[in-house]
Design a protein around this motif. Structure first.
Motif, short mmCIF file in Angstrom:
data_model
loop_
_atom_site.label_atom_id
_atom_site.label_comp_id
_atom_site.label_asym_id
_atom_site.label_seq_id
_atom_site.Cartn_x
_atom_site.Cartn_y
_atom_site.Cartn_z
N LEU A 42 0.82 -1.21 0.00
CA LEU A 42 0.00 0.00 0.00
C LEU A 42 0.85 1.26 0.00
N LEU A 43 1.97 1.23 0.69
CA LEU A 43 2.87 2.39 0.67
C LEU A 43 3.46 2.58 -0.72
N MET A 44 3.80 1.49 -1.39
CA MET A 44 4.28 1.60 -2.76
C MET A 44 3.21 2.19 -3.66
N ALA A 45 1.97 1.77 -3.47
CA ALA A 45 0.86 2.30 -4.26
C ALA A 45 0.74 3.81 -4.07
N ILE A 50 3.47 10.53 -7.55
CA ILE A 50 4.18 11.00 -8.74
C ILE A 50 3.25 11.82 -9.63
N ASN A 51 1.98 11.44 -9.63
CA ASN A 51 0.97 12.14 -10.42
C ASN A 51 0.16 13.13 -9.60
N GLY A 52 0.70 13.47 -8.41
CA GLY A 52 0.04 14.47 -7.57
C GLY A 52 -1.16 13.95 -6.82
N GLY A 74 -0.51 0.32 -10.61
CA GLY A 74 -0.67 1.77 -10.61
C GLY A 74 -0.20 2.43 -11.90
N GLY A 75 0.26 1.63 -12.86
CA GLY A 75 0.69 2.19 -14.14
C GLY A 75 2.08 2.79 -14.14
N SER A 119 8.07 11.95 -1.24
CA SER A 119 6.66 11.95 -0.86
C SER A 119 6.57 11.43 0.56
N THR A 120 5.42 11.59 1.17
CA THR A 120 5.23 11.08 2.53
C THR A 120 5.36 9.56 2.55
#
Length: 412
Positions: A152-155, A161-163, A289-290, A397-398
């Motif tokens: 989930l953290l990876m997701a 990356i896409n905001g 997640g693409g 990112s967080t």
């Protein structure tokens, strides 16, 4: 004194602390045992056990109504100084408003299967080893669930990356699948680990059914994700689990006929049995997640090295817990294998499989006399640093910070 401060001075503070804690813990670990009693006809119990499995598919109580989770998250600060707080801060990032858990195994397995524990307990009695196996793997450790947490953290790291911080439903499903594959493997490993106990046939057969059922449901859920690359990655790690267990069962014979050292062979086994599932799950989360191939590769590298570090830390902890048991030989894991590289007599003990009268006690003594524990912790630290280096390739990112924080606090 079981350790020399000079021998561990080069380690990071967290590994020095872990090393000293484990050495002291081994002194005070107490022995414990329990008696397992089987009553009635073995054949009748097996038949009744299968009926119990069937009955769970018809009436049920969801797991979240049987046992309330002890999970308590805290807001993310990025300043956690222990594994406990790093976990809880990370779990707070991936929870949802509608769920009281980071993951809901009920959605994956069907709400009724969780009645299995109660049915089997009534059938075999609370002291039966299979009931204890269920309790250990399904209910204990409910506050960690490191595999789904990393997924989930990876997701979330990829979404940022896409905001966005949005975790897709498919990625949450993948988190559950990853944990169910892990649990099914633990059930099957317990059977192989218990193969010297012929009196536990009923428990083993029930564990086979439970493990196979969990794996089948996880595989079905994986197919329903309808992502060919993700399915291929997760199928690979399932195959790796089997291959790793075969390596463990046959390790002495295979090692003698290969060019690999015992430690190299063991680390390959650790990857197949433990790290592959984490690595492929992290990469699959990115695929769903693409993410592009480079980002997915960084996720895989993080998962691989985090998984190996977790296994090495577990090896050290396991040796410490077993050190006070004078009757059972310790697991042949990293501290023991490192020690055997330094002490020829210990290598001979391993080759004769602890058949000598004083082999068990000598093994513990040799490990403490050697650099086995220190080298295991140092290797774990190396994998931690490699994992951090891999995830640092992702944009800040967080979620990325939480992944770094988890690695940094491993062993604290």
């Amino acid at each position: 004194m079981l350790y020399n401060l000079k021998t561990i001075s080069h380690l990071s503070p967290l590994l020095r602390h872990s090393y000293k804690t484990i050495c002291f813990r081994s002194i005070y670990t107490t022995r414990s045992c329990y008696d397992n009693k089987n009553n009635g006809s073995p054949l009748n119990s097996i038949v009744d056990g299968i009926d119990a499995f069937r009955s769970t598919l018809l009436q049920n109580t969801p797991l979240r109504h049987i046992t309330k989770p002890t999970l308590e998250t805290i807001p993310f600060t990025g300043k956690a100084d222990s594994w406990y707080y790093a976990l809880r801060e990370a779990q707070d990032l991936v929870k949802t408003d509608s769920q009281d858990r980071m993951m809901d195994p009920v959605k994956l397995l069907g709400k009724d299967v969780w009645e299995l524990k109660g049915n089997i307990k009534k059938l075999l009695g609370s002291g039966h080893p299979f009931v204890k196996t269920l309790a250990k793997h399904y209910l204990s450790g409910d506050t960690e669930r490191i595999r789904p947490l990393l997924v989930l953290l990876m997701a979330q790291a990829n979404a940022s990356i896409n905001g966005s911080n949005m975790i897709l439903d498919a990625q949450r499903r993948l988190a559950e699948i990853s944990e169910m594959i892990h649990i099914s493997s633990l059930l099957h490993y317990d059977i192989l680990d218990d193969n010297d106990n012929p009196g536990n046939v009923i428990g083993n057969k029930m564990a086979v059914l439970a493990g196979d059922f969990l794996l089948a449901r996880a595989s079905l859920a994986l197919a329903q994700l309808r992502n060919a690359e993700c399915i291929e990655l997760m199928a690979t790690c399932i195959a790796n689990l089997v291959e790793g267990e075969v390596m463990q069962v046959k390790k002495r014979k295979l090692v003698e006929s290969s060019d690999k050292s015992d430690m190299d062979y063991y680390m390959e086994q650790c990857y197949l049995k433990s790290a592959s599932l984490i690595a492929q799950s992290c990469k699959s989360s990115m695929v769903l997640g693409g993410a592009d191939k480079e980002v997915a590769k960084h996720a895989y590298d993080y998962g691989k090295h985090m998984g190996l570090a977790l296994q090495l830390m577990n090896d050290v902890d396991t040796f410490a817990k077993q050190a006070a048991n004078v009757n059972n030989p310790p697991n042949i894991n990293a501290p023991v294998l490192f020690a055997a590289e330094e002490i020829e007599e210990l290598k001979q003990i391993l080759e004769r499989n602890f058949s000598g009268a004083e082999d068990i006690e000598k093994t513990r003594s040799f490990v403490y006399q050697s650099n086995g524990l220190k080298r295991s912790l140092s290797l774990a630290d190396t994998h931690v640093q490699t994992a951090i280096k891999a995830i640092n390739h992702l944009p800040p990112s967080t979620a990325q910070e939480a992944l770094i924080q988890l690695a940094r606090n491993l062993g604290r």
